[in-house]
Scaffold this motif. Structure first.
Motif, mmCIF file in Angstrom:
data_model
loop_
_atom_site.group_PDB
_atom_site.id
_atom_site.type_symbol
_atom_site.label_atom_id
_atom_site.label_comp_id
_atom_site.label_asym_id
_atom_site.label_seq_id
_atom_site.Cartn_x
_atom_site.Cartn_y
_atom_site.Cartn_z
ATOM 1 N N PRO A 14 -20.241 10.154 1.539
ATOM 2 C CA PRO A 14 -19.995 11.577 1.248
ATOM 3 C C PRO A 14 -18.863 12.195 2.069
ATOM 4 N N ASP A 15 -18.512 11.536 3.195
ATOM 5 C CA ASP A 15 -17.440 12.094 4.043
ATOM 6 C C ASP A 15 -16.072 11.506 3.713
ATOM 7 N N TYR A 16 -16.005 10.591 2.742
ATOM 8 C CA TYR A 16 -14.749 9.888 2.508
ATOM 9 C C TYR A 16 -14.239 10.187 1.106
ATOM 10 N N THR A 17 -13.168 10.950 1.017
ATOM 11 C CA THR A 17 -12.752 11.443 -0.302
ATOM 12 C C THR A 17 -11.485 10.762 -0.836
ATOM 13 N N THR A 18 -10.996 9.740 -0.108
ATOM 14 C CA THR A 18 -9.829 9.000 -0.618
ATOM 15 C C THR A 18 -10.304 7.771 -1.389
ATOM 16 N N GLY A 19 -9.770 7.585 -2.574
ATOM 17 C CA GLY A 19 -10.101 6.397 -3.365
ATOM 18 C C GLY A 19 -8.835 5.592 -3.593
ATOM 19 N N TYR A 20 -8.894 4.630 -4.482
ATOM 20 C CA TYR A 20 -7.671 3.884 -4.798
ATOM 21 C C TYR A 20 -7.735 3.261 -6.178
ATOM 22 N N LEU A 21 -6.536 2.937 -6.633
ATOM 23 C CA LEU A 21 -6.355 2.167 -7.858
ATOM 24 C C LEU A 21 -5.531 0.957 -7.414
ATOM 25 N N GLU B 40 -9.560 16.513 -10.121
ATOM 26 C CA GLU B 40 -8.962 16.510 -11.469
ATOM 27 C C GLU B 40 -7.534 15.947 -11.391
ATOM 28 N N ASP B 41 -6.804 16.413 -10.387
ATOM 29 C CA ASP B 41 -5.428 15.957 -10.178
ATOM 30 C C ASP B 41 -5.423 14.441 -9.902
ATOM 31 N N ALA B 42 -6.380 14.000 -9.050
ATOM 32 C CA ALA B 42 -6.450 12.578 -8.685
ATOM 33 C C ALA B 42 -6.780 11.736 -9.921
ATOM 34 N N TRP B 43 -7.735 12.208 -10.730
ATOM 35 C CA TRP B 43 -8.110 11.418 -11.913
ATOM 36 C C TRP B 43 -6.956 11.369 -12.915
ATOM 37 N N SER B 44 -6.225 12.472 -13.034
ATOM 38 C CA SER B 44 -5.109 12.475 -13.975
ATOM 39 C C SER B 44 -4.052 11.434 -13.523
ATOM 40 N N PHE B 45 -3.814 11.352 -12.213
ATOM 41 C CA PHE B 45 -2.868 10.353 -11.688
ATOM 42 C C PHE B 45 -3.375 8.934 -11.984
ATOM 43 N N ILE B 46 -4.665 8.712 -11.666
ATOM 44 C CA ILE B 46 -5.240 7.362 -11.839
ATOM 45 C C ILE B 46 -5.232 6.976 -13.325
ATOM 46 N N ALA B 47 -5.624 7.936 -14.185
ATOM 47 C CA ALA B 47 -5.702 7.637 -15.623
ATOM 48 C C ALA B 47 -4.319 7.294 -16.185
ATOM 49 N N THR B 48 -3.291 8.005 -15.717
ATOM 50 C CA THR B 48 -1.932 7.725 -16.200
ATOM 51 C C THR B 48 -1.506 6.308 -15.804
ATOM 52 N N GLN B 49 -1.786 5.943 -14.544
ATOM 53 C CA GLN B 49 -1.418 4.596 -14.085
ATOM 54 C C GLN B 49 -2.165 3.528 -14.880
ATOM 55 N N LEU C 253 0.832 -1.215 0.000
ATOM 56 C CA LEU C 253 0.000 0.000 0.000
ATOM 57 C C LEU C 253 0.868 1.268 0.000
ATOM 58 N N ARG C 254 0.452 2.232 -0.828
ATOM 59 C CA ARG C 254 1.086 3.560 -0.800
ATOM 60 C C ARG C 254 0.007 4.611 -0.929
ATOM 61 N N THR C 255 0.257 5.812 -0.439
ATOM 62 C CA THR C 255 -0.737 6.885 -0.557
ATOM 63 C C THR C 255 -0.160 8.020 -1.399
ATOM 64 N N PHE C 256 -0.939 8.486 -2.366
ATOM 65 C CA PHE C 256 -0.540 9.627 -3.194
ATOM 66 C C PHE C 256 -1.432 10.809 -2.861
ATOM 67 N N GLU C 257 -0.796 11.900 -2.448
ATOM 68 C CA GLU C 257 -1.569 13.100 -2.097
ATOM 69 C C GLU C 257 -1.875 13.857 -3.379
ATOM 70 N N CYS C 258 -3.166 14.024 -3.651
ATOM 71 C CA CYS C 258 -3.571 14.785 -4.828
ATOM 72 C C CYS C 258 -4.317 16.026 -4.347
ATOM 73 N N LEU D 273 -2.776 1.654 -4.558
ATOM 74 C CA LEU D 273 -2.355 3.054 -4.565
ATOM 75 C C LEU D 273 -3.501 3.939 -4.093
ATOM 76 N N ARG D 274 -3.444 4.343 -2.832
ATOM 77 C CA ARG D 274 -4.491 5.234 -2.305
ATOM 78 C C ARG D 274 -4.298 6.614 -2.916
ATOM 79 N N THR D 275 -5.379 7.267 -3.234
ATOM 80 C CA THR D 275 -5.316 8.555 -3.911
ATOM 81 C C THR D 275 -6.249 9.519 -3.197
ATOM 82 N N THR D 276 -5.710 10.582 -2.638
ATOM 83 C CA THR D 276 -6.566 11.496 -1.869
ATOM 84 C C THR D 276 -7.347 12.422 -2.817
ATOM 85 N N ASN D 277 -8.436 12.973 -2.300
ATOM 86 C CA ASN D 277 -9.253 13.967 -3.020
ATOM 87 C C ASN D 277 -9.788 13.503 -4.371
ATOM 88 N N VAL D 278 -10.268 12.273 -4.441
ATOM 89 C CA VAL D 278 -10.863 11.814 -5.706
ATOM 90 C C VAL D 278 -12.230 12.469 -5.915
#
Ligand code: PML
Length: 256
Positions: free
Chosen positions: A197-204, A87-96, A78-83, A212-217
């Motif tokens: 609605p209170d949970y804004t971290t997603g993952y790929l 938009e930033d989070a989706w760009s990271f996820i889409a690239t991966q 597990l790793r966490t990426f701060e976005c 790969l946890r991704t904040t602010n999805v």
């Protein structure tokens, strides 16, 4: 456990209400020993009654004896990426995902699921190449079931997550689920946005990238969310669904 709530809509021009859709509130799964059934039942019911999506008017708890011996799946690293923004989070996820061979059509198809306010109970199966939806019931999706973690690995996981200040049920359960999903040969990758609605971290997640946890999805307060599994175009959908829904899988740490 599945918790839901009946929606009621106003009939135009009248003061009467009519039945609307069933709103999914929460769901959870687990494998335990006979002696722990009551304890687990209580935990699941408490979960259903305290979800930020609302109070359910129906909770279904199903308890099934598992006769088949569970197979092991390695817990994904597990790793966490701060976005900084969705938009930033989706760009990271889409690239991966592109690196893993997921096409832009499949990416667009997945966004329709992840951004929909009509949340599904289960996950969508999407062809990684054509973007086609592959699951037979698109309202329900595919529920990942019969999954757990062995006691030693759970202790070790709790220690690791504590060091990262994320030792909570949401992360633990999502990581165990993603590890089962990644152990299915025909699944290329998974993306999840919580519908809480209170949970804004997603993952790929995938076998090669890990979890790969991704904040602010999404923005705080937004109700949309969901899970998508990108699958090989030529795979046998029935076999994938049987693995996800029926195969008992226990997540374990590798012996590093
Ligand atoms: C869920 O609501 O079940 C999904 C949670 C996704 C993210 C979990 C994490 O923080 O790693």
């Amino acid at each position: 456990m599945r918790a839901s709530k009946q929606a009621w809509n106003k009939i135009p021009g009248s003061s009467h209400l009519e039945k609307g859709n069933k709103i999914h509130i929460s769901g959870a799964e687990g494998i335990c020993e006979d002696a722990d059934i009551s304890k687990m039942g209580r935990i699941l019911i408490d979960r259903a009654l305290s979800h930020s999506r609302g109070t359910p008017d129906k909770i279904i708890v199903t308890i099934e004896k598992i006769s088949e011996r569970p197979v092991s799946a390695l817990l994904l690293p597990l790793r966490t990426f701060e976005c900084s923004s969705p938009e930033d989070a989706w760009s990271f996820i889409a690239t991966q995902l592109s690196r893993l061979g997921v096409s832009s059509r499949a990416l667009r198809s997945s966004l329709r699921v992840l951004k929909s306010n009509k949340t599904m109970r289960g996950a969508a199966l999407i062809s990684a190449l054509s973007g086609r939806r592959m699951e037979p019931d698109r309202m329900r999706g595919v529920r990942v079931s019969r999954l757990g973690i062995d006691t030693e690995s759970e202790k070790k996981l709790a220690r690791r997550l504590s060091r990262l200040h994320i030792n909570n049920l949401t992360v633990k359960e999502a990581l165990i689920l993603a590890s089962k999903v990644a152990s299915c040969n025909d699944i290329v990758a998974e993306v999840c946005f919580s519908d809480d609605p209170d949970y804004t971290t997603g993952y790929l997640a995938s076998r090669s990238s890990g979890y790969l946890r991704t904040t602010n999805v999404k923005h705080q307060g937004e109700m949309h969310g969901g899970r998508v599994f990108f699958v090989n175009e030529k795979s046998d959908t029935e076999k994938i669904i049987a693995w996800l829904e029926k195969k008992p899988v226990i997540a374990v740490f590798s012996n590093e």
